[in-house]
Every structure is written in C-alpha cells, then in structure tokens.
Design a protein around this motif. Structure first.
Motif, PDB file in Angstrom:
ATOM      1  N   GLY A 115       0.809  -1.212   0.000  1.00 22.19           N
ATOM      2  CA  GLY A 115       0.000   0.000   0.000  1.00 22.19           C
ATOM      3  C   GLY A 115       0.839   1.258   0.000  1.00 22.19           C
ATOM      4  N   CYS A 116       2.147   1.118   0.208  1.00 23.09           N
ATOM      5  CA  CYS A 116       3.044   2.272   0.174  1.00 23.09           C
ATOM      6  C   CYS A 116       3.757   2.334  -1.184  1.00 23.09           C
ATOM      7  CB  CYS A 116       4.087   2.178   1.286  1.00 23.09           C
ATOM      8  SG  CYS A 116       3.394   2.275   2.962  1.00 23.09           S
ATOM      9  N   GLY A 117       4.034   3.547  -1.648  1.00 21.05           N
ATOM     10  CA  GLY A 117       4.690   3.700  -2.941  1.00 21.05           C
ATOM     11  C   GLY A 117       3.702   3.586  -4.090  1.00 21.05           C
ATOM     12  N   ALA A 118       4.206   3.212  -5.243  1.00 14.83           N
ATOM     13  CA  ALA A 118       3.370   3.042  -6.436  1.00 14.83           C
ATOM     14  C   ALA A 118       3.009   1.564  -6.615  1.00 14.83           C
ATOM     15  CB  ALA A 118       4.105   3.552  -7.672  1.00 14.83           C
ATOM     16  N   PRO A 119       1.784   1.264  -7.029  1.00 17.99           N
ATOM     17  CA  PRO A 119       1.372  -0.140  -7.154  1.00 17.99           C
ATOM     18  C   PRO A 119       2.207  -0.931  -8.149  1.00 17.99           C
ATOM     19  CG  PRO A 119      -0.239   1.340  -8.180  1.00 17.99           C
ATOM     20  CD  PRO A 119       0.704   2.196  -7.408  1.00 17.99           C
ATOM     21  N   GLN A 120       2.781  -0.253  -9.151  1.00 19.17           N
ATOM     22  CA  GLN A 120       3.616  -0.959 -10.127  1.00 19.17           C
ATOM     23  C   GLN A 120       4.852  -1.579  -9.471  1.00 19.17           C
ATOM     24  OE1 GLN A 120       2.406   2.127 -10.304  1.00 19.17           O
ATOM     25  NE2 GLN A 120       2.095   2.828 -12.419  1.00 19.17           N
ATOM     26  N   PHE A 121       5.287  -0.997  -8.336  1.00 13.03           N
ATOM     27  CA  PHE A 121       6.489  -1.479  -7.654  1.00 13.03           C
ATOM     28  C   PHE A 121       6.144  -2.338  -6.430  1.00 13.03           C
ATOM     29  CE2 PHE A 121       7.768   2.119 -10.142  1.00 13.03           C
ATOM     30  CZ  PHE A 121       9.071   1.850 -10.545  1.00 13.03           C
ATOM     31  N   ARG A 122       4.927  -2.822  -6.409  1.00 15.86           N
ATOM     32  CA  ARG A 122       4.422  -3.605  -5.275  1.00 15.86           C
ATOM     33  C   ARG A 122       5.249  -4.880  -5.071  1.00 15.86           C
ATOM     34  NH1 ARG A 122      -2.057  -5.000  -4.941  1.00 15.86           N
ATOM     35  NH2 ARG A 122      -2.190  -5.342  -2.668  1.00 15.86           N
ATOM     36  N   HIS A 123       5.625  -5.134  -3.831  1.00 16.93           N
ATOM     37  CA  HIS A 123       6.353  -6.356  -3.428  1.00 16.93           C
ATOM     38  C   HIS A 123       7.736  -6.481  -4.064  1.00 16.93           C
ATOM     39  CE1 HIS A 123       2.606  -7.447  -1.630  1.00 16.93           C
ATOM     40  NE2 HIS A 123       2.012  -7.767  -2.762  1.00 16.93           N
ATOM     41  N   MET A 124       8.307  -5.411  -4.580  1.00 10.20           N
ATOM     42  CA  MET A 124       9.626  -5.515  -5.213  1.00 10.20           C
ATOM     43  C   MET A 124      10.768  -5.441  -4.200  1.00 10.20           C
ATOM     44  SD  MET A 124       9.637  -3.545  -8.859  1.00 10.20           S
ATOM     45  CE  MET A 124       8.400  -3.868 -10.124  1.00 10.20           C
ATOM     46  N   LEU A 125      10.521  -4.744  -3.082  1.00 12.61           N
ATOM     47  CA  LEU A 125      11.580  -4.577  -2.092  1.00 12.61           C
ATOM     48  C   LEU A 125      11.229  -5.309  -0.803  1.00 12.61           C
ATOM     49  CD1 LEU A 125      12.538  -0.795  -2.427  1.00 12.61           C
ATOM     50  CD2 LEU A 125      13.613  -2.770  -3.508  1.00 12.61           C
ATOM     51  N   ASN A 126      12.264  -5.819  -0.158  1.00 16.28           N
ATOM     52  CA  ASN A 126      12.104  -6.488   1.120  1.00 16.28           C
ATOM     53  C   ASN A 126      13.219  -6.025   2.055  1.00 16.28           C
ATOM     54  OD1 ASN A 126      11.290  -8.469   3.122  1.00 16.28           O
ATOM     55  ND2 ASN A 126      13.089  -9.626   2.484  1.00 16.28           N
ATOM     56  N   CYS A 127      12.839  -5.642   3.262  1.00 19.39           N
ATOM     57  CA  CYS A 127      13.827  -5.171   4.239  1.00 19.39           C
ATOM     58  C   CYS A 127      13.899  -6.164   5.383  1.00 19.39           C
ATOM     59  CB  CYS A 127      13.442  -3.786   4.750  1.00 19.39           C
ATOM     60  SG  CYS A 127      14.617  -3.096   5.957  1.00 19.39           S
ATOM     61  N   SER A 128      14.985  -6.924   5.441  1.00 13.66           N
ATOM     62  CA  SER A 128      15.237  -7.811   6.573  1.00 13.66           C
ATOM     63  C   SER A 128      16.405  -7.201   7.337  1.00 13.66           C
ATOM     64  CB  SER A 128      15.529  -9.230   6.099  1.00 13.66           C
ATOM     65  OG  SER A 128      16.552  -9.235   5.098  1.00 13.66           O
ATOM     66  N   THR A 129      17.560  -7.814   7.294  1.00 11.20           N
ATOM     67  CA  THR A 129      18.747  -7.154   7.851  1.00 11.20           C
ATOM     68  C   THR A 129      19.261  -6.094   6.882  1.00 11.20           C
ATOM     69  OG1 THR A 129      20.105  -8.937   6.921  1.00 11.20           O
ATOM     70  CG2 THR A 129      19.412  -9.148   9.212  1.00 11.20           C
ATOM     71  N   ASP A 130      19.034  -6.313   5.588  1.00 10.96           N
ATOM     72  CA  ASP A 130      19.419  -5.373   4.534  1.00 10.96           C
ATOM     73  C   ASP A 130      18.254  -5.225   3.570  1.00 10.96           C
ATOM     74  OD1 ASP A 130      22.328  -4.816   5.116  1.00 10.96           O
ATOM     75  OD2 ASP A 130      22.439  -6.987   4.906  1.00 10.96           O
ATOM     76  N   LEU A 131      18.414  -4.323   2.603  1.00 15.57           N
ATOM     77  CA  LEU A 131      17.382  -4.108   1.593  1.00 15.57           C
ATOM     78  C   LEU A 131      17.640  -5.017   0.401  1.00 15.57           C
ATOM     79  CD1 LEU A 131      14.896  -2.396   0.815  1.00 15.57           C
ATOM     80  CD2 LEU A 131      16.477  -0.794  -0.284  1.00 15.57           C
ATOM     81  N   PHE A 132      16.595  -5.740  -0.038  1.00 14.98           N
ATOM     82  CA  PHE A 132      16.731  -6.668  -1.150  1.00 14.98           C
ATOM     83  C   PHE A 132      15.685  -6.380  -2.222  1.00 14.98           C
ATOM     84  CE2 PHE A 132      18.760  -8.901   2.328  1.00 14.98           C
ATOM     85  CZ  PHE A 132      19.883  -9.462   1.731  1.00 14.98           C
ATOM     86  N   PHE A 133      16.107  -6.562  -3.466  1.00 16.63           N
ATOM     87  CA  PHE A 133      15.232  -6.428  -4.633  1.00 16.63           C
ATOM     88  C   PHE A 133      14.790  -7.834  -5.033  1.00 16.63           C
ATOM     89  CE2 PHE A 133      14.754  -6.132  -9.344  1.00 16.63           C
ATOM     90  CZ  PHE A 133      13.724  -5.210  -9.390  1.00 16.63           C
ATOM     91  N   GLN A 134      13.462  -8.047  -5.106  1.00 15.72           N
ATOM     92  CA  GLN A 134      12.920  -9.389  -5.335  1.00 15.72           C
ATOM     93  C   GLN A 134      12.586  -9.608  -6.813  1.00 15.72           C
ATOM     94  OE1 GLN A 134      12.720 -11.363  -2.704  1.00 15.72           O
ATOM     95  NE2 GLN A 134      12.660  -9.994  -0.963  1.00 15.72           N
ATOM     96  N   THR A 135      13.076 -10.710  -7.380  1.00 13.73           N
ATOM     97  CA  THR A 135      12.725 -11.100  -8.742  1.00 13.73           C
ATOM     98  C   THR A 135      12.428 -12.594  -8.741  1.00 13.73           C
ATOM     99  OG1 THR A 135      14.848 -11.862  -9.658  1.00 13.73           O
ATOM    100  CG2 THR A 135      14.530  -9.472  -9.474  1.00 13.73           C
ATOM    101  N   PRO A 136      11.906 -13.138  -9.833  1.00 16.31           N
ATOM    102  CA  PRO A 136      11.645 -14.582  -9.887  1.00 16.31           C
ATOM    103  C   PRO A 136      12.892 -15.437  -9.694  1.00 16.31           C
ATOM    104  CG  PRO A 136      10.447 -13.463 -11.628  1.00 16.31           C
ATOM    105  CD  PRO A 136      11.359 -12.445 -11.017  1.00 16.31           C
ATOM    106  N   SER A 137      14.074 -14.886  -9.965  1.00 16.57           N
ATOM    107  CA  SER A 137      15.298 -15.690  -9.855  1.00 16.57           C
ATOM    108  C   SER A 137      15.990 -15.527  -8.504  1.00 16.57           C
ATOM    109  CB  SER A 137      16.275 -15.338 -10.976  1.00 16.57           C
ATOM    110  OG  SER A 137      16.605 -13.960 -10.960  1.00 16.57           O
ATOM    111  N   GLY A 138      15.438 -14.696  -7.608  1.00 16.85           N
ATOM    112  CA  GLY A 138      16.040 -14.583  -6.288  1.00 16.85           C
ATOM    113  C   GLY A 138      15.991 -13.186  -5.708  1.00 16.85           C
ATOM    114  N   SER A 139      16.694 -13.012  -4.601  1.00 18.38           N
ATOM    115  CA  SER A 139      16.786 -11.725  -3.902  1.00 18.38           C
ATOM    116  C   SER A 139      18.169 -11.133  -4.129  1.00 18.38           C
ATOM    117  CB  SER A 139      16.534 -11.916  -2.401  1.00 18.38           C
ATOM    118  OG  SER A 139      15.231 -12.400  -2.159  1.00 18.38           O
TER     119      SER A 139
END
Length: 293
Positions: A51-75
C-alpha cells in the motif's frame, strides 16, 4: 465542596492540561510507511509495506537485515538508490566476478520489472566460457558487441576467477559482451555458456582493466505520474489502495485521502475519526491527573 474543588488552582491547571491533550492527541502522527532500510532511504515510487509507494512497484523490495530487490530468480542486495538519477544498484550474490567463480545462474525479472525498472543502458552482461555452438556465436551473433575495446583474452588473462577456463582448454573460450535483453529471452542453458558476470558505468571503462570494473547491475526506474505532488505538499505519503490499486494519500497509519491530507491536521478528509487507541490515551491521562488530587 464542588465549588471549592473547581476553584482550586491546581485543579484548574489539570483541566487546562486535559483540554490541550484532547486537542493534540487525536492529531498525533503514526507514520504509515517506513522511510529507510538500514542506511538506504525508501521514497516514492518504492515502498516496503503493501500500500506504500506506487502499485507498479508492489512487493519488489524487502527489508530484513538489509534491503533486497525481489525477482523470480532470487533476492538481490540493494547497494544504493539514487532518486535524482532514478537508478538502483543491486548485486547478485550468485554472480561470478573477476575474483570469484560462481555456479551456473540465471538473472530473471518479471515482465513488469523489465518494463519499469530494467537494467540501465550502461550495464553490460558478459557471457563466459561459451561453446562454439552457442547461439550468440552463430545465428544470434549480432547480439554480441564490442565493449570499449575489451576482449575475451583480457578477461581470461586478467581475472583469477576466469583464468581456469583458459587453463582447462589451453585456449580462450568464446565470450560475449551483450545487453540484458539477451539474458532476458534466453537462459544460460540455451545460450550454452557456463557463467556470466555484469558490470555498470561502462561508459567510463575504456582502457580500464577487468580488475577495476564495478561489478553488479544498475537498474533504471521510471516514476509514475500519478499526480501525488499535492499529497506530498500536504504532509502525506503517496500510496495506493491494496484492493483497487487506486492512488491514495497516506496521512497517517490510521487515515488516508484520495488526494491530500486535511489542512492543519494530520487526519485526512476521507477519515477524520481518531482511533480507539487515542481515546484510550486520553482516558489514561485523565485518570492520572485526577489521581494526583
């Protein structure tokens, strides 16, 4: 007795405090969206919560210990985001570099990602240890290009990680300098190359040896024009409805609006009732102050 209580200076002071609390507490801000992950700022069009940011970029980023960019082939670990230049630098932990040889791996993005945040024009992919039957050396050889005068021999000779290919064959196996579109449409198995690497800022790499290349992938993103400037100016954060993906102005964690936050208050026009937690705080303050008397 009642008149004496109300005329007490201390009681009047408590009533003044209570009046101020009733005015201030409902407008306390609870930020609806995280603004950082580690040292990396998270601004529109990105968001960590749904719900934050633009819907086109939904679920692309994940913040655990660091920031990760999510794609079908991995983080892929995000190294930096430049909001002025609209670029994001990511690093593939499974990618080979001049100093380390990694197992076979593909880099894949969704169709949406390929359209709105593709690798930049100054990011080059290098297919390594290709067979003589590789499509990029035959029917699709036009996909390979000259990269700032660099050659396969230079890679195999300068890099400890790639030197093994030369030692195994006593020659320099074919390689291919290419763009993201090649690895987008053909897997490493189809390309018949055993490894790949990538580097960015390639416009500045003429005459620079492989040991000094900056390895990784630079992504170039576009910012959707959703007309959310008025939302930002009113103190809100641009977001979207998680069901309809329509634009929302997030004014706090409990309130939102379609365009902007209400003037003079953090509560929006679309939802102007304070949550029950705020009223509970008011009751607790009331109980505390009157218990002093």
């Amino acid at each position: 007795m009642q008149m004496q209580l109300l005329s007490s200076p201390f009681t009047i002071f408590k009533l003044l405090i209570l009046t101020l609390l009733l005015q201030v507490i409902p407008t306390l801000t609870l930020s609806p969206c995280k603004t950082t992950c580690g040292s990396i700022p998270i601004n529109y069009p990105f968001g960590l919560e749904d719900g934050c940011g633009a819907p086109q970029f939904r679920h692309m980023l994940n913040c655990s210990t660091d920031l990760f960019f999510q794609t079908p082939s991995g983080s892929y670990k995000v190294q930096s985001i430049d909001y002025d230049k609209k670029t994001m630098v990511i690093y593939d932990p499974s990618m080979s570099t001049c100093s380390i040889l990694q197992p076979h791996h593909d880099f894949q993005m969704t169709d949406v990602q390929s359209a709105i945040i593709p690798p930049s024009q100054d990011t080059v992919f290098v297919l390594l240890n290709c067979s003589i039957d590789s499509p990029v050396l035959n029917h699709y050889k036009y996909l390979c290009f000259n990269f700032a005068g660099h050659t396969c021999d230079e890679l195999y000779g300068s890099c400890n990680a790639f030197r093994v290919f030369h030692l195994l064959t006593n020659s320099s196996p074919p390689c291919c300098f290419t763009s993201y579109s090649t690895v987008k449409f053909m897997s490493m198995n189809i390309l018949d190359c055993t490894h790949y690497t990538s580097m960015f800022n390639t416009d500045n790499l003429k005459g620079v040896g492989p040991l000094d290349w900056v390895y990784g992938i630079k992504l170039s993103f576009s910012v959707p024009d959703t007309g959310c400037e008025s939302c930002r100016k009113s103190g809100g954060t641009c977001g979207f409805d998680t069901d309809t993906e329509g634009l929302l102005c997030l004014c706090s964690s409990f309130a939102n609006s379609t365009r902007e936050c209400a003037a003079g208050s953090i509560i929006s026009k679309g939802q102007n009732n304070a949550p029950w937690t705020h009223y509970l705080l008011v009751l607790l303050f009331v109980a505390y102050f009157f218990s002093l008397g």
